[in-house]
Write an enzyme that holds these catalytic residues in place. Structure first.
Site, PDB file in Angstrom:
ATOM      1  N   GLY A 677       0.829  -1.205   0.000  1.00 55.29           N
ATOM      2  CA  GLY A 677       0.000   0.000   0.000  1.00 55.29           C
ATOM      3  C   GLY A 677       0.853   1.240   0.000  1.00 55.29           C
ATOM      4  O   GLY A 677       2.018   1.228   0.415  1.00 55.29           O
ATOM      5  N   GLY A 679       0.306   5.337   0.775  1.00 54.83           N
ATOM      6  CA  GLY A 679      -0.653   6.369   1.148  1.00 54.83           C
ATOM      7  C   GLY A 679       0.027   7.708   1.221  1.00 54.83           C
ATOM      8  O   GLY A 679       1.230   7.825   0.955  1.00 54.83           O
ATOM      9  N   GLY A 680      -0.746   8.718   1.564  1.00 57.59           N
ATOM     10  CA  GLY A 680      -0.188  10.044   1.721  1.00 57.59           C
ATOM     11  C   GLY A 680       0.934  10.040   2.734  1.00 57.59           C
ATOM     12  O   GLY A 680       1.883  10.806   2.640  1.00 57.59           O
ATOM     13  N   ASP A 804      -8.600  11.245   9.152  1.00 55.47           N
ATOM     14  CA  ASP A 804      -8.561  10.727   7.789  1.00 55.47           C
ATOM     15  C   ASP A 804      -9.381   9.438   7.709  1.00 55.47           C
ATOM     16  O   ASP A 804      -8.924   8.417   7.201  1.00 55.47           O
ATOM     17  CB  ASP A 804      -7.118  10.505   7.343  1.00 55.47           C
ATOM     18  CG  ASP A 804      -6.996  10.415   5.826  1.00 55.47           C
ATOM     19  OD1 ASP A 804      -7.992  10.721   5.129  1.00 55.47           O
ATOM     20  OD2 ASP A 804      -5.917  10.042   5.339  1.00 55.47           O
TER      21      ASP A 804
END
Ligand SMILES: *[C@@H]1O[C@H](CO)[C@@H](O)[C@H](O)[C@H]1NC(C)=O
Ligand SMILES: *[C@@H]1O[C@H](CO)[C@@H](O)[C@H](O)[C@H]1NC(C)=O
Ligand SMILES: *[C@@H]1O[C@H](CO)[C@@H](O)[C@H](O)[C@H]1NC(C)=O
Length: 977
Positions: A677, A679-680, A804
């Site tokens: 993964g 992500g930000g 988030d």
């Protein structure tokens, strides 16, 4: 008895019984056998009804059996309401040649009903209602002599065999409602059943218009078609049904006016056409003098309430809320009967409150919110001992509130807010033992709060803001142990804030702003375990801010414009509380720059540097990784003196070599192949340890590494990161992903989590890894994720705001149980983002609450918004942003644009979710809509969300017995409470 021995016993008994059959002579042995078959088939039932069903007894003497006059043949089987379970052997029962009545209603019978049912061709009475059968109802066209047919609330689905009814012209009762049938237009076969007295077709997916032919069913006494998809107007032919006693058309899409001629239904006692799109005036109602219950709420009716209503001698329920009615209520209204309930809220009504609605002492609810009523509250209601809800807010009422109102012994809500009322809260309140909520804001109430308020022990919400109440808050207020919200702002209170508030252990919200409170802020407030919002601004409070407030989990703290002095406690000196302390010239701070610096002696030294490396709840494998990686990090940070000194504590490893392969494990994991993964906030790798344990490792590069000039801020970040991780490490919740370990260095941070094999909810809903998640799984995910967030918000030492929340941060374990992941990370990373580097995103487009746009003061409610978006994804299967919503339009906009009628609402539901669950999905959608209210204050807390979701548990077929909402009260409560 174990099930096994039970069934053996049954079998043995059965054998024994069969052996005896030969000796029974009164009724033919076939009949006995049929009945014993039935007994066997329903043998698992927890009932005594079969005790008499023994071969040594006469069949005609069996409980529930009636024989014909000759006493030789079974004519009736009535086993209704006997707690039966199992499936009915119709092949066997329908062999009873004389059987005319078969009644199995109100049991828990299941399974599908076979074609054999049609062999019971002599039936005049068939009741399978209120059971949990499945599948369709088979053809029953042979039963042409049927008089009574009940299959309501029985779990049947598919298409009802309407054509079977064609020749069933003797039918008196047809009750097919509350079943998840396929949608169908109004079945024309019904119009031939000219003897029908009772036609119950509510809540069974009937669409189209009501045909004019309905006027032929002139024997109808009860006609119920509510909760369907009926469109068009109420046909004028309905006026021919002059025997009607009850007409229920609520929750459809009816349009047009009440037909002229409705007035002919002079026997009508109950009329409910609420929640439609009906318009025009109520003049036809004038002649329906026998009405006991009139429910026309949520329509578009205009004009005046007919004055004749005041003369109706039997009226007990009147619910007309959410229309556009004008004029006055008839003054005599409710004075004749045991009047019970009125809700005319949200109209444009004027004039006075009729004084005699409680004349017979039976009234329970008086709801007239949001109209233009004037005059005083009639004193007669002071004596209305039965009232549970008294809600007259948002009118123009004036005069003194009759003191007895405060002491109504059964009242749960007294809502007089936003009027022009005077007087004070009187000592009568000592009698209000059930009073939970007082809404009295925005009036001209005065006087002091009586001590006796402490005897209204059920109080949980008091809103007296914007009045002229003076004097001290009585210390006895501490006895209100249920109190959760206390709003006294904008009054004339003086004196100190009572220390006894500490005893109100449920307080979550205190607003005492804009009064003249003086003295110190009681340190005891810091011990209120659930306090979430504290506003003491604009008072005369002095002294220091008690350090005890630091231990609170406040999302709102406002102490501004007082006379406070001394240092602001370190832990309150955070961005979230910017502005909380303004207007107190005596305050000083080390951290908040626009305050005067405190002199060194007063500075708070709690910010001791802690270890940079922390590990918790460590399984042994994790310890190894941690140590190994620490070592790896140490090599990389040789020249960082501080870091080295900090790591020395943890650095007493005895056997480094044993660990070295572990180091390989973890370092090997951080490569492209194991990337699972991105992500930000960083990349996530899957680490498979040699011992089979799987972990997820998130690797975050710190953006300012190497920026020597910003080394100081880098250190600050590190501390905050550390503190945050420490908080998160203490989180133990089945619905929050386990963080085993965090390791940070100046360059990067490493977080070691449990590994979740089913990936994220986003993947399962929206990507190529999409699975047809069924509704029960989705519901389980919704509840689990809500509980995880509830825990973050309310269950931790400090509230953790995720910031988030989104479907890609909800991970699924092997059983599809959800875990909230990545909590707080956005925040951690953000503090490091002053150089504007791009990986910093507080929240994700489509999930971001609107308040982000204009304020950085985010609180838990922003998470609630994002969670609402996730719920919408679960219900609709759509992403938060889709092209079909329109340019720059998100799912929240799209959902709200479809709330026009039931059809458009149902069209929102993911088409892969079967029809049976549609109603359940709508319940969840409603919660989603609340969560995504524009104003944070209108969003429920996660605690409430969990409760509401639990209430929305899918009705498995077992629970499908739908209790009819028979006078609209419940609906009213839902809307107005
Ligand atoms: C009905 O049967 C169930 C299960 O056998 C049992 O738990 C329940 O108590 C019974 N109810 C009554 C009213 O007998
Ligand atoms: C009918 O049943 C009752 C109770 O089971 C029993 O006492 C009685 O003797 C029975 N009568 C006949 C005629 O079998
Ligand atoms: C109803 O009766 C008519 C005339 O006897 C017959 O033709 C038709 O098949 C019957 N309908 C059903 C469903 O039994």
């Amino acid at each position: 008895m174990s099930p096994e021995t039970a069934s053996t016993t049954y079998r043995r008994n059965h054998l024994f019984l069969l052996l005896l059959i030969g000796f029974i002579s009164v009724v033919s042995s076939d009949e006995l056998e049929s009945l014993l078959n039935l007994k066997t088939a329903l043998g698992e039932s927890n009932t005594k009804v079969f005790d008499s069903w023994r071969p040594d007894n006469s069949v005609c003497n069996f409980t529930g059996i009636t024989c014909d006059d000759s006493g030789s043949s079974v004519k009736e089987i009535d086993l209704s309401n006997q707690n039966l379970t199992g499936s009915i052997p119709f092949d066997s029962i329908c062999q009873l040649q004389s059987l005319e009545k078969l009644s199995f209603g109100f049991n828990r019978l299941h399974g599908s009903v076979t074609e054999d049912l049609n062999k019971c061709s002599r039936l005049t009475y068939l009741d399978l209602g209120n059971n949990i059968f499945s599948g369709p109802i088979p053809d029953i066209s042979s039963m042409n002599g049927l008089l009574y047919l009940y299959v309501n609330s029985s779990g049947f689905s598919g298409t009802f065999p309407w054509s079977s009814l064609e020749n069933m012209t003797s039918l008196i009762v047809l009750s097919v409602g509350d079943n998840p049938f396929d949608q169908t237009p109004f079945p024309m076969q019904v119009l031939k059943l000219l003897n029908l007295n009772w036609l119950y077709m509510a809540n069974c997916s009937i669409g189209g218009e009501i045909p004019a032919g309905i006027g032929d069913l002139t024997e109808l006494i009860d006609f119920e078609l509510s909760t369907n998809y009926i469109t068009g107007e109420i046909p004028k032919e309905i006026s021919k049904l002059v025997k009607l006693w009850q007409l229920e058309l609520f929750a459809n899409n009816l349009t047009g006016k009440l037909p002229v001629g409705l007035r002919n239904l002079t026997k009508l006692q109950r009329f409910d056409a609420s929640t439609n799109y009906l318009e025009g005036d109520l003049s036809e109602i004038r002649f329906l003098t026998q009405l006991t219950s009139l429910q026309l709420f949520e329509n578009k009716f205009t004009g005046e309430i007919p004055p004749e209503l005041g003369e109706f001698k039997h009226l007990v329920n009147l619910s007309l809320y959410r229309n556009q009615l004008t004029g006055t209520l008839p003054p005599q209204l409710g004075s004749w009967s045991d009047f019970n309930f009125i809700d005319v809220s949200e109209n444009f009504l004027t004039g006075q409150i009729p004084p005699d609605m409680c004349k017979n002492g039976k009234m329970t609810e008086l709801l007239i919110l949001q109209n233009n009523f004037t005059g005083e509250i009639p004193a007669s209601y002071s004596d209305c001992k039965t009232l549970t809800r008294f809600r007259v807010s948002n009118n123009m009422l004036s005069g003194v509130v009759p003191s007895g109102i405060w002491g109504l012994p059964k009242a749960e809500i007294i809502d007089i807010a936003t009027n022009d009322l005077e007087g004070g809260i009187t000592s009568n309140i000592e009698n209000a033992k059930t009073l939970a909520q007082i809404f009295a804001a925005h009036n001209r109430l005065s006087g002091e709060l009586p001590q006796e308020i402490s005897m209204a022990t059920s109080l949980n919400m008091i809103d007296l803001s914007h009045n002229q109440i003076s004097g001290k808050i009585p210390a006895t207020i501490g006895e209100l142990s249920q109190l959760s919200s206390l709003h006294l702002d904008n009054n004339k209170f003086t004196g100190e804030i009572p220390k006894s508030l500490r005893s109100c252990g449920s307080l979550s919200d205190i607003n005492m702003a804009y009064n003249s409170f003086s003295g110190q802020i009681p340190a005891a407030l810091g011990s209120l375990p659930t306090l979430n919002s504290l506003n003491l601004s604009y008072n005369q409070l002095s002294g220091q801010i008690p350090s005890t407030l630091s231990s609170l989990r406040l999302s709102i703290l406002d102490l501004s414009d007082n006379k406070l002095a001394g240092p602001i406690p370190e832990s309150l000196s955070v961005d979230a509380y910017n502005g909380s302390f303004a207007g107190n010239p005596g305050l000083c701070s080390q951290k908040v720059s626009y305050f005067r610096q405190c002199s060194p002696s007063s500075s708070d030294t709690s910010g001791v540097i802690r270890t940079v490396i922390t590990c918790f709840s460590v399984g042994s494998a994790v310890i190894l990784i941690f140590l190994a990686y620490s070592c790896y990090l140490k090599k990389k940070s040789q020249n960082d003196d501080e870091a080295r000194s900090l790591k020395e504590d943890s650095w007493n490893i005895k056997s480094f070599h044993v660990l070295s392969f572990m180091e390989d494990d973890i370092l090997d994991a951080i490569n492209e192949q194991n990337l699972i993964g991105k992500g930000g906030s960083g990349q996530v790798y899957r680490a498979s340890l040699k011992n089979g344990v799987e972990l997820a490792v998130k690797h975050i590069r710190n953006s300012d590494s190497g920026h020597r000039k910003r080394k100081h801020s880098g250190k600050q970040k590190s501390l905050e990161f550390d503190a945050e991780v420490e908080t998160l490490s203490s989180i133990r919740h089945v619905n929050v992903v386990k963080l085993y370990c965090s390791i940070t260095s100046e360059e990067s941070s490493l977080l070691v989590y449990e590994y979740l094999p089913n990936g994220s909810l986003w993947d399962r809903l929206h990507t190529s890894k999409k699975l047809g998640l069924d509704w029960e799984t989705r519901y389980g995910i919704a509840v689990g994720a809500a509980k995880g967030l509830e825990y973050l918000h309310h269950g931790c030492e400090r509230p953790v705001i995720h910031r988030d929340v989104k479907s890609s941060n909800i991970l699924l374990d092997e059983y599809f149980k959800p875990r909230i992941a990545d909590f707080g990370l956005a925040k951690i990373v953000q503090t490091d983002s002053t150089d504007g580097s791009t990986h910093v995103i507080a929240g994700t487009h489509g999930y971001i609450a609107p308040e982000y746009g204009y304020t950085y003061k985010v609180n838990e409610k922003s998470d609630v918004y994002s969670f609402g978006v996730v719920l919408m994804e679960l219900v609709t299967g759509k992403k938060p942003m889709e092209a079909e919503f329109g340019e720059n339009k998100d799912i929240v906009f799209w959902v709200c644009s479809k709330l026009k009628n039931k059809e458009t609402v149902l069209s929102l539901v993911d088409s892969s979710i079967p029809e049976v669950y549609k109603e359940d999905t709508i319940k969840v959608l409603k919660i989603a809509i609340m969560c995504t209210s524009r104003l944070p204050a209108l969003r429920p807390t996660m605690r409430t969300v969990v409760k509401m979701l639990e209430d929305a548990e899918p009705c498995k077929l077992l629970n499908i017995i739908i209790t009819k909402d028979d006078d609209g009260k419940k609906k009213t409560d839902k809307i107005l409470s």
